[in-house]
Design an enzyme around this catalytic site. Structure first.
Site, mmCIF file in Angstrom:
data_model
loop_
_atom_site.group_PDB
_atom_site.id
_atom_site.type_symbol
_atom_site.label_atom_id
_atom_site.label_comp_id
_atom_site.label_asym_id
_atom_site.label_seq_id
_atom_site.Cartn_x
_atom_site.Cartn_y
_atom_site.Cartn_z
ATOM 1 N N LYS A 1 -2.131 -1.604 -3.929
ATOM 2 C CA LYS A 1 -2.978 -0.418 -3.895
ATOM 3 C C LYS A 1 -2.127 0.837 -3.949
ATOM 4 C CE LYS A 1 -5.974 1.930 -0.719
ATOM 5 N NZ LYS A 1 -6.408 2.070 0.621
ATOM 6 N N LYS B 1 0.857 -1.189 0.000
ATOM 7 C CA LYS B 1 0.000 0.000 0.000
ATOM 8 C C LYS B 1 0.889 1.233 0.000
ATOM 9 C CE LYS B 1 -3.670 2.423 2.408
ATOM 10 N NZ LYS B 1 -4.642 2.417 3.501
HETATM 11 C C1 PBG Z 1 -7.708 3.496 5.319
HETATM 12 C C2 PBG Z 1 -7.937 3.343 3.864
HETATM 13 C C3 PBG Z 1 -7.686 4.276 2.840
HETATM 14 C C4 PBG Z 1 -8.183 3.698 1.680
HETATM 15 C C5 PBG Z 1 -8.693 2.441 2.016
HETATM 16 N N1 PBG Z 1 -8.514 2.240 3.372
HETATM 17 C C6 PBG Z 1 -7.128 5.663 2.879
HETATM 18 C C7 PBG Z 1 -5.754 5.911 3.311
HETATM 19 O O1 PBG Z 1 -4.991 5.007 3.638
HETATM 20 O O2 PBG Z 1 -5.394 7.089 3.364
HETATM 21 C C8 PBG Z 1 -8.196 4.362 0.339
HETATM 22 C C9 PBG Z 1 -9.211 3.864 -0.622
HETATM 23 C C10 PBG Z 1 -9.481 4.753 -1.766
HETATM 24 O O3 PBG Z 1 -8.839 5.802 -1.993
HETATM 25 O O4 PBG Z 1 -10.396 4.415 -2.518
HETATM 26 N N2 PBG Z 1 -6.460 3.226 5.789
#
Ligand code: PBG
Length: 331
Positions: free
Chosen positions: A258, A203
């Site tokens: 992601k 991520k």
């Molecule tokens: C929470 C989370 C996020 C997303 C999914 N879970 C945001 C982040 O980490 O800032 C992003 C999903 C999206 O942008 O569609 N940790």
């Protein structure tokens, strides 16, 4: 690949492109409804639904409206949703304590959805950002840094509460070191041996999450800080493989990459290296970018389908996409 090329005109690659039937028969990858996961936002005390301005076509749903939305999703043949809470502002604090309240919004929502749709696979995020008044995914130490090991204690509790509510797949998205092991162990101890873990392993600290922060109403709490001290640097791919291997060793059943579109190289590398069930998240910014251009008439709406085929080609097993409903209705 062997050298298959014979000389023209023995080889004419256009031969197999010349008929629609042949093109369909020879498609190397395809998109199935089963590949699609629809994220949904559930908002506390909301009656009905409200649109999310920065995500055209996507709404937040109240508890009174969510089951109707889920019915539409299920009726379209989609097998899974990912649920995200939008909690009352007064419940946000620096420790994200509402995340470990067993009667919190998301637990109630999961139980309510599971009751009517027991076969639906529910994926729930483990991370504190919807619950903290600073918008970070973990708790802070005295100096204001996100404290890895202190966060693990809360995240582990959050995961247990989600499992008890009926979550099928726990999805830690917090990027703390060691979280998968700690969560797996506590799930086993509590008897949740078939509760799976989908690790947001690779991520990245991405600006493509912008609209999501609006969606869960954490944007104004987060301001212009970054998550660079726990999410991955956008420059790195070897490190992504390292993250994935750690999560697999700690007990992840599924790994995730992601964002999606700008990270197809990472997706392919992960699938090739580990051969694990691999999900990809087409995040809010990717979705909104395409939607905005489609609304302006600059792009055809088929770009979304094309982006999903690209994920399959790169090795994704399933795709979290805000367009899941839309695309499923056309498959
Ligand atoms: C929470 C989370 C996020 C997303 C999914 N879970 C945001 C982040 O980490 O800032 C992003 C999903 C999206 O942008 O569609 N940790």
């Amino acid at each position: 690949m062997k050298n298959l090329s014979r000389k023209f005109p023995m080889t004419r690659l256009r031969r197999t492109r010349s008929k629609a039937g042949l093109r369909a028969m020879l498609a190397e990858v395809n998109l199935r409804k089963e590949d699609l996961i629809q994220p949904v936002f559930i908002k506390e005390d909301l009656k009905g639904l409200e649109p999310i301005d920065s995500m055209p076509g996507i709404n937040r749903f109240g508890l009174d409206a969510i089951n109707k939305e889920v019915k539409e999703i299920v009726d379209l043949g989609i097998k899974s949703i990912a649920v995200f809470p939008v909690i009352n502002e007064e419940k946000k604090d620096s420790a994200g304590l509402e995340a470990v309240n067993k009667d919190n919004l998301i637990s109630i929502a999961i139980q309510q959805i599971k009751k009517e749709f027991p076969e639906l696979i529910i994926i729930a995020d483990v991370a504190l950002d919807p619950y903290t008044n600073h918008g970070h995914d973990g708790v802070l130490d005295e100096s204001g840094e996100v404290d890895n090991d202190a966060s693990l204690l809360v995240l582990k509790e959050q995961a247990l509460i989600l499992a008890k509510a009926g979550t099928d797949v726990i999805a830690p998205s917090d990027m703390m070191d060691g979280r998968i092991g700690v969560i797996r162990e506590s799930l086993e101890e509590a008897g949740f041996k078939n509760t799976a873990i989908c690790a947001y392993s690779a991520k990245y600290s991405s600006k493509f999450y912008g609209p999501f922060k609006d969606a869960v109403e954490s944007a104004k709490f987060f301001g212009n800080k970054t998550k660079d001290s726990y999410q991955m640097a956008i420059n790195n791919i070897d490190e992504a493989l390292h993250e994935v291997s750690m999560d697999i060793n700690e007990g992840a059943d599924i790994v995730m990459v992601k964002p999606g579109m700008p990270y197809l190289d990472v997706l392919k590398a992960v699938k090739d290296a580990f051969g694990m069930p691999t999900f990809v998240y087409q995040v809010s910014g990717e979705y909104s970018m395409m939607k905005a251009a489609i609304e302006k008439g600059w792009l055809s709406e088929e770009v979304i389908f094309e982006s999903l085929i690209a994920f399959k080609r790169a090795g994704a097993d399933c795709i979290l996409t805000y367009a899941a409903k839309d695309i499923a209705s056309r498959l």
